[in-house]
Motif scaffolding. Structure first.
Motif, PDB file in Angstrom:
ATOM      1  N   GLY A  38       0.810  -1.219   0.000  1.00 27.13           N
ATOM      2  CA  GLY A  38       0.000   0.000   0.000  1.00 27.13           C
ATOM      3  C   GLY A  38       0.839   1.263   0.000  1.00 27.13           C
ATOM      4  O   GLY A  38       0.385   2.316  -0.440  1.00 27.13           O
ATOM      5  N   GLU A  39       2.076   1.168   0.465  1.00 26.39           N
ATOM      6  CA  GLU A  39       2.943   2.341   0.515  1.00 26.39           C
ATOM      7  C   GLU A  39       3.346   2.807  -0.884  1.00 26.39           C
ATOM      8  O   GLU A  39       3.719   3.966  -1.064  1.00 26.39           O
ATOM      9  CB  GLU A  39       4.200   2.046   1.338  1.00 26.39           C
ATOM     10  N   LEU A  40       3.288   1.918  -1.862  1.00 19.25           N
ATOM     11  CA  LEU A  40       3.636   2.317  -3.219  1.00 19.25           C
ATOM     12  C   LEU A  40       2.679   3.366  -3.766  1.00 19.25           C
ATOM     13  O   LEU A  40       3.063   4.218  -4.552  1.00 19.25           O
ATOM     14  CB  LEU A  40       3.621   1.099  -4.157  1.00 19.25           C
ATOM     15  N   PHE A  41       1.433   3.287  -3.366  1.00 23.02           N
ATOM     16  CA  PHE A  41       0.422   4.165  -3.933  1.00 23.02           C
ATOM     17  C   PHE A  41       0.014   5.292  -2.996  1.00 23.02           C
ATOM     18  O   PHE A  41      -0.911   6.021  -3.291  1.00 23.02           O
ATOM     19  CB  PHE A  41      -0.806   3.359  -4.356  1.00 23.02           C
ATOM     20  N   ARG A  42       0.697   5.433  -1.879  1.00 21.66           N
ATOM     21  CA  ARG A  42       0.422   6.579  -1.017  1.00 21.66           C
ATOM     22  C   ARG A  42       1.162   7.774  -1.570  1.00 21.66           C
ATOM     23  O   ARG A  42       2.236   7.668  -2.122  1.00 21.66           O
ATOM     24  CB  ARG A  42       0.862   6.304   0.410  1.00 21.66           C
ATOM     25  N   GLY A  43       0.599   8.905  -1.405  1.00 21.44           N
ATOM     26  CA  GLY A  43       1.235  10.125  -1.899  1.00 21.44           C
ATOM     27  C   GLY A  43       0.314  10.837  -2.857  1.00 21.44           C
ATOM     28  O   GLY A  43      -0.868  10.518  -2.982  1.00 21.44           O
ATOM     29  N   GLY A  44       0.864  11.779  -3.548  1.00 16.35           N
ATOM     30  CA  GLY A  44       0.079  12.592  -4.469  1.00 16.35           C
ATOM     31  C   GLY A  44      -0.209  11.874  -5.770  1.00 16.35           C
ATOM     32  O   GLY A  44       0.177  10.728  -5.992  1.00 16.35           O
ATOM     33  N   CYS A  45      -0.872  12.580  -6.626  1.00 13.59           N
ATOM     34  CA  CYS A  45      -1.273  12.028  -7.920  1.00 13.59           C
ATOM     35  C   CYS A  45      -0.049  11.674  -8.761  1.00 13.59           C
ATOM     36  O   CYS A  45      -0.021  10.637  -9.416  1.00 13.59           O
ATOM     37  CB  CYS A  45      -2.149  13.035  -8.651  1.00 13.59           C
ATOM     38  N   PHE A  50       3.380   7.799 -11.548  1.00 13.22           N
ATOM     39  CA  PHE A  50       4.736   7.317 -11.780  1.00 13.22           C
ATOM     40  C   PHE A  50       4.875   5.846 -11.400  1.00 13.22           C
ATOM     41  O   PHE A  50       5.441   5.050 -12.145  1.00 13.22           O
ATOM     42  CB  PHE A  50       5.743   8.166 -10.981  1.00 13.22           C
ATOM     43  N   THR A  51       4.331   5.477 -10.242  1.00 15.18           N
ATOM     44  CA  THR A  51       4.405   4.089  -9.787  1.00 15.18           C
ATOM     45  C   THR A  51       3.674   3.163 -10.753  1.00 15.18           C
ATOM     46  O   THR A  51       4.175   2.091 -11.104  1.00 15.18           O
ATOM     47  CB  THR A  51       3.808   3.951  -8.376  1.00 15.18           C
ATOM     48  N   VAL A  54       5.749   2.720 -13.945  1.00 13.59           N
ATOM     49  CA  VAL A  54       6.897   1.836 -13.718  1.00 13.59           C
ATOM     50  C   VAL A  54       6.445   0.378 -13.669  1.00 13.59           C
ATOM     51  O   VAL A  54       7.092  -0.514 -14.256  1.00 13.59           O
ATOM     52  CB  VAL A  54       7.638   2.232 -12.425  1.00 13.59           C
ATOM     53  N   ILE A  55       5.332   0.102 -13.002  1.00 13.28           N
ATOM     54  CA  ILE A  55       4.828  -1.271 -12.907  1.00 13.28           C
ATOM     55  C   ILE A  55       4.423  -1.792 -14.284  1.00 13.28           C
ATOM     56  O   ILE A  55       4.760  -2.920 -14.660  1.00 13.28           O
ATOM     57  CB  ILE A  55       3.666  -1.351 -11.904  1.00 13.28           C
ATOM     58  N   VAL A  56       3.720  -0.971 -15.064  1.00 16.00           N
ATOM     59  CA  VAL A  56       3.284  -1.401 -16.403  1.00 16.00           C
ATOM     60  C   VAL A  56       4.490  -1.654 -17.297  1.00 16.00           C
ATOM     61  O   VAL A  56       4.546  -2.668 -18.018  1.00 16.00           O
ATOM     62  CB  VAL A  56       2.332  -0.347 -17.017  1.00 16.00           C
ATOM     63  N   ILE A  57       5.474  -0.770 -17.265  1.00 16.62           N
ATOM     64  CA  ILE A  57       6.682  -0.972 -18.084  1.00 16.62           C
ATOM     65  C   ILE A  57       7.411  -2.236 -17.650  1.00 16.62           C
ATOM     66  O   ILE A  57       7.903  -2.997 -18.492  1.00 16.62           O
ATOM     67  CB  ILE A  57       7.603   0.261 -18.007  1.00 16.62           C
ATOM     68  N   GLY A  58       7.456  -2.484 -16.347  1.00 22.48           N
ATOM     69  CA  GLY A  58       8.085  -3.710 -15.851  1.00 22.48           C
ATOM     70  C   GLY A  58       7.396  -4.951 -16.380  1.00 22.48           C
ATOM     71  O   GLY A  58       8.055  -5.900 -16.813  1.00 22.48           O
ATOM     72  N   PHE A  59       6.056  -4.965 -16.344  1.00 25.67           N
ATOM     73  CA  PHE A  59       5.324  -6.104 -16.877  1.00 25.67           C
ATOM     74  C   PHE A  59       5.559  -6.270 -18.375  1.00 25.67           C
ATOM     75  O   PHE A  59       5.716  -7.382 -18.877  1.00 25.67           O
ATOM     76  CB  PHE A  59       3.823  -5.984 -16.612  1.00 25.67           C
TER      77      PHE A  59
END
Length: 67
Positions: A38-45, A50-51, A54-59
């Motif tokens: 859950g910490e990956l998606f905490r923060g601003g828009c 960005f997260t 990065v995840i989509v490019i990784g996949f």
């Protein structure tokens, strides 16, 4: 209402940890190595976008390398 759910969840988790202390150790080790998802998606828009990018490019890279 949301706080009630977290309280119930915490009580249940504590009860499970008392039943089997190994579970607590296992969870602690896993969280220290992997982190809290859950910490990956905490923060601003911008952080969320960005997260996600990065995840989509990784996949995509993993799917191309596997072929």
């Amino acid at each position: 209402m949301n706080n009630d759910f977290h309280d119930q969840n915490d009580r249940f988790r504590k009860k499970e940890y008392k039943k089997s202390p190994g579970t607590n150790f296992s969870d602690s080790v896993n969280r220290s190595l992997v982190g809290e998802p859950g910490e990956l998606f905490r923060g601003g828009c911008a952080v969320r976008v960005f997260t996600l990018v990065v995840i989509v490019i990784g996949f995509l890279l993993l799917s191309k390398c596997g072929s």
